[in-house]
Design a protein around this motif. Structure first.
Motif, PDB file in Angstrom:
ATOM      1  N   LEU B   2      35.585  32.654  44.968  1.00 40.86           N
ATOM      2  CA  LEU B   2      36.303  33.727  44.667  1.00 40.86           C
ATOM      3  C   LEU B   2      35.466  34.324  43.638  1.00 40.86           C
ATOM      4  O   LEU B   2      34.433  33.500  42.962  1.00 40.86           O
ATOM      5  CB  LEU B   2      37.512  33.340  43.659  1.00 40.86           C
ATOM      6  N   GLN B   3      35.267  35.575  43.551  1.00 37.29           N
ATOM      7  CA  GLN B   3      34.065  36.366  42.615  1.00 37.29           C
ATOM      8  C   GLN B   3      34.734  36.970  41.575  1.00 37.29           C
ATOM      9  O   GLN B   3      35.599  38.003  41.990  1.00 37.29           O
ATOM     10  CB  GLN B   3      33.012  37.000  43.630  1.00 37.29           C
ATOM     11  N   THR B   4      34.654  37.174  40.466  1.00 35.79           N
ATOM     12  CA  THR B   4      35.255  38.113  39.428  1.00 35.79           C
ATOM     13  C   THR B   4      33.943  38.677  38.790  1.00 35.79           C
ATOM     14  O   THR B   4      32.854  38.681  39.316  1.00 35.79           O
ATOM     15  CB  THR B   4      35.888  37.408  38.071  1.00 35.79           C
ATOM     16  N   SER B   8      31.309  33.325  39.645  1.00 32.94           N
ATOM     17  CA  SER B   8      31.849  33.166  40.970  1.00 32.94           C
ATOM     18  C   SER B   8      32.620  31.613  40.821  1.00 32.94           C
ATOM     19  O   SER B   8      31.768  30.696  40.142  1.00 32.94           O
ATOM     20  CB  SER B   8      30.979  33.084  42.061  1.00 32.94           C
ATOM     21  N   PHE B   9      33.553  31.413  41.668  1.00 33.42           N
ATOM     22  CA  PHE B   9      34.110  30.159  41.681  1.00 33.42           C
ATOM     23  C   PHE B   9      34.186  29.547  43.076  1.00 33.42           C
ATOM     24  O   PHE B   9      34.553  30.287  44.149  1.00 33.42           O
ATOM     25  CB  PHE B   9      35.743  30.250  41.204  1.00 33.42           C
ATOM     26  N   GLU B  34      40.494  35.463  32.771  1.00 25.35           N
ATOM     27  CA  GLU B  34      40.352  35.898  34.153  1.00 25.35           C
ATOM     28  C   GLU B  34      39.650  34.499  34.694  1.00 25.35           C
ATOM     29  O   GLU B  34      39.942  34.049  35.973  1.00 25.35           O
ATOM     30  CB  GLU B  34      39.389  36.978  34.309  1.00 25.35           C
ATOM     31  N   GLU B  37      42.407  31.881  35.131  1.00 26.30           N
ATOM     32  CA  GLU B  37      43.134  31.932  36.239  1.00 26.30           C
ATOM     33  C   GLU B  37      42.770  31.803  37.544  1.00 26.30           C
ATOM     34  O   GLU B  37      42.928  31.140  38.530  1.00 26.30           O
ATOM     35  CB  GLU B  37      43.842  33.553  35.968  1.00 26.30           C
ATOM     36  N   SER B  38      41.282  32.186  37.562  1.00 24.31           N
ATOM     37  CA  SER B  38      40.623  31.804  38.765  1.00 24.31           C
ATOM     38  C   SER B  38      40.403  30.408  39.128  1.00 24.31           C
ATOM     39  O   SER B  38      40.621  29.987  40.229  1.00 24.31           O
ATOM     40  CB  SER B  38      39.418  32.668  38.817  1.00 24.31           C
ATOM     41  N   THR B  39      40.044  29.631  38.209  1.00 25.75           N
ATOM     42  CA  THR B  39      39.919  28.266  38.530  1.00 25.75           C
ATOM     43  C   THR B  39      41.119  27.594  38.715  1.00 25.75           C
ATOM     44  O   THR B  39      41.270  26.999  39.789  1.00 25.75           O
ATOM     45  CB  THR B  39      39.629  27.702  37.022  1.00 25.75           C
ATOM     46  N   ALA B  41      43.320  28.982  40.398  1.00 26.30           N
ATOM     47  CA  ALA B  41      43.678  29.629  41.935  1.00 26.30           C
ATOM     48  C   ALA B  41      43.017  28.606  42.789  1.00 26.30           C
ATOM     49  O   ALA B  41      43.534  28.297  43.836  1.00 26.30           O
ATOM     50  CB  ALA B  41      43.566  30.979  41.863  1.00 26.30           C
ATOM     51  N   VAL B  42      41.672  28.648  42.499  1.00 25.42           N
ATOM     52  CA  VAL B  42      40.766  27.985  43.524  1.00 25.42           C
ATOM     53  C   VAL B  42      41.033  26.539  43.555  1.00 25.42           C
ATOM     54  O   VAL B  42      40.709  26.041  44.714  1.00 25.42           O
ATOM     55  CB  VAL B  42      39.262  28.449  42.984  1.00 25.42           C
TER      56      VAL B  42
END
Ligand SMILES: Nc1ncnc2c1ncn2[C@@H]1O[C@H](COP(=O)(O)OP(=O)(O)O)[C@@H](O)[C@H]1O
Ligand SMILES: [Mg+2]
Lengths: 464, 124
Positions: B2-4, B8-9, B34, B37-39, B41-42
């Motif tokens: 995932l890239q914000t 990147s995650f 963000e 949240e991404s962490t 999700a991943v």
């Protein structure tokens, strides 16, 4: 790029340092793509400026606290408690003055260090040669930072005072508080006495960290003022130890001790034997009030060092913790429960952390019907419109109406829902909350919790 | 993966999330949120150990630091290993460690392998 006096970035860093020294915290030094040592220095200074700026402009900034104080004075004067006002105002000035002096000193020394830096820079010094000065600056900023945090906590205390509230109660390590206070005081003691620490293993105590730090600092200030200024002969000793179930801390010195004829009066507000401008007579009054609030005791006698010895005893945490709690509530009779929902179980979640609400909804949404509310008031609004919930997951600490308030609302208005309440808490628990938890013993989920805990506690509640 | 905006995650099969900050990243409060949240999700919507590579970071605001020590952060992360390298990342990392409210194990590393072995000694 990072080549000694030629590096233009050092000049910019100095500019930022100078503005911090003027207590202007908006300037930032640029950080280049090199991310090298000079950039690191810029980063450190930027972060300190941001911290200090944040401390000054936070909600508890001194001007705001002062306005609150004025408003409070008006209110108290109205109810005829003028004496209390004078005492309080004086106490606040006293408490802000000590750390403020620390900030002023750190800033002054910082200025001197900066001008030394400038001289070396003009003489063509390399970054390595400047290192020592930067380290010194870092230390000074750390001191100023710590003092600012104390000022902020005094302001926050003042606000809690105005609500006649005790503030957050947390488990405190006395040794940690003593170390921090001594570090803060040591620079100003250097010229007058040798500070000795003898730290034993006192049990943790429950209380307000800032307040306990005030106790230690006030006792240290008194000791420092009592000794002759001669670090080769004068000593101040701070000891901590376990004393039965209590935590004990003592501060003693090589001064003249407390004269018998004043012994009975030193804890009175405004009693001082010091010249105006040195003593306000509020230090020990404040200390004894804080100790009272923490259910502790204080005694004064003669130290084997020759001067005064002040000894404070505070209840240790283990003794308090093991106290037998009040019996839990009676189970709710079957007949009073709402008719079982045929569909998915319904959960109301009340929490002021929006991201957590989002997460909960995400996590639980597939299995349960989830309704969320951002605080206690909104939670009650939801319940008034629709109270057919199987479970209520509620944060204990929320601004405005908190978990306790919501629980009380349920007790009064919807007792059938009480058996489905699960409380969550994020750590620090106030006196009031502790009492509540002791008395009502609701199922409690401590943050951070994992998915398994959450599902387990929900399943347990729903089963019954 | 995932890239914000600044990071990147990636989920590592050994059981942690690898968050890599982009070169010159300037981290603000909303980026921090963000990132959390991404962490989450991943990691497949669960609490996880995190390896944060901040070797190329340029700056991080006070607000971002505070996000990372919040209750929410403690709910998302069970342990945090921070990879530092450049002098700038060292300063930021150390500053971050100085914040006193860390609720989960947090440690700085210069070496990626050491960071991973430490992370794996913590509960997921
Ligand atoms: N360590 C000490 N040694 C001798 N006398 C002390 C000591 N600490 C306090 N006192 C006495 O108690 C008085 C009250 O102290 P305090 O309430 O802190 O007010 P202040 O320090 O402003 O005078 C002091 O003026 C002093 O006479
Ligand atoms: Mg005093």
């Amino acid at each position: 790029m990072s080549n000694g006096a030629q590096d233009p970035r050092l000049e910019e860093i100095l500019e930022v340092l100078l503005s911090v020294a003027r207590q202007e915290f908006d300037a930032r030094a640029p950080v280049s793509d090199a991310l090298d040592t000079v950039d690191a220095i810029a980063t450190g200074i930027n972060m300190v400026a941001e911290e200090l700026g944040g401390a000054v402009t936070s909600k508890a900034k001194p001007e705001q606290a002062y306005r609150d104080l004025q408003a409070m004075q008006a209110q108290l004067a109205h109810s005829g408690k003028l004496a209390a006002v004078g005492e309080l105002a004086g106490g606040v000035a006293h408490e802000i003055n000590n750390p403020a002096t620390g900030v002023v000193m750190a800033v002054a020394l910082g200025r001197r260090t900066v001008s030394q830096l400038r001289q070396k820079l003009d003489a063509g010094a390399t970054p390595e040669e400047l290192e020592e000065h930067f380290t010194r600056l870092e230390e000074l900023w750390a001191d100023a930072d710590e003092a600012m945090i104390r000022i902020r906590s005094v302001c926050e205390d003042l606000l809690t005072f105005s609500r006649m509230d005790d503030g957050p109660q947390v488990p405190i390590s006395l040794n940690e508080v003593v170390r921090a206070s001594c570090r803060l005081m040591n620079p100003s003691l250097k010229g007058s006495a040798k500070l000795e620490l003898e730290l034993g293993e006192p049990p943790a105590v429950m209380g307000s960290r800032g307040r306990i730090a005030q106790v230690v600092t006030n006792l240290l200030v008194n000791a420092a003022q009592a000794v002759d200024e001669d670090p080769t002969t004068q000593r101040i000793r701070v000891m901590t130890q376990e004393d039965g179930e209590q935590a004990l801390i003592s501060v003693e010195d090589t001064g003249p001790g407390v004269a018998d004829e004043v012994k009975d009066r030193i804890f009175e507000a405004f009693f001082t034997t010091k010249p105006a401008g040195v003593g306000t007579g509020l230090g020990l009054a404040l200390v004894s009030e804080i100790i009272d609030k923490h259910s502790g005791t204080m005694t004064v006698d003669r130290s084997e060092l020759g001067g005064a010895r002040f000894t404070v005893r505070l209840p240790g945490l283990h003794s308090e913790d093991s106290r037998v709690a009040a019996p839990g509530r009676a189970p709710v009779p079957e007949s009073e429960r709402p008719p079982e929902a045929q569909k998915r179980p319904r959960i109301l979640i009340v929490d002021d952390e929006e991201l957590l609400l989002k997460t909960y909804r995400h996590l639980l949404g597939t299995r349960y019907e989830v309704v969320v509310a951002k605080d206690g008031e909104r939670g009650i609004e939801v319940l008034k419109g629709d109270n057919s919930f199987d479970l209520i997951l509620c944060d204990l600490h929320m601004p405005g109406l908190d978990g306790i308030g919501l629980y009380e609302f349920l007790q009064k208005n919807m007792p059938h829902l009480l058996s489905g309440v699960v409380m969550t808490t994020g750590g620090a628990v106030s006196n009031r909350a502790r009492k509540f938890l002791d008395e009502t013993q609701p199922p409690l989920l401590r943050k951070p919790f994992n998915l398994k805990d959450l599902h387990k506690i929900i399943a347990q509640r729903l089963e019954r | 993966m995932l890239q914000t905006r600044i990071c990147s995650f990636e989920s590592d099969p050994r059981g942690f999330v690898r968050a890599t900050m982009s070169r010159g990243a300037e981290l603000e409060g909303r980026d921090a949120r963000e990132a959390l949240e991404s962490t989450w999700a991943v990691a497949g919507d669960q609490r996880t150990r995190v390896l944060v590579d901040m070797r190329l970071i340029r700056s991080e605001t006070r607000e971002a630091q505070q996000e990372f020590v919040s209750d929410y952060s403690a709910t998302v992360c069970s342990a945090v290993g921070i990879l530092i390298g450049s002098p700038v990342s060292r300063v930021i990392g150390n500053f971050f460690l100085r914040l006193n409210k860390h609720q989960v194990p947090t440690k700085l590393f210069n070496d990626g392998d050491a960071a991973v072995s430490w992370l794996l000694t913590n509960d997921p």
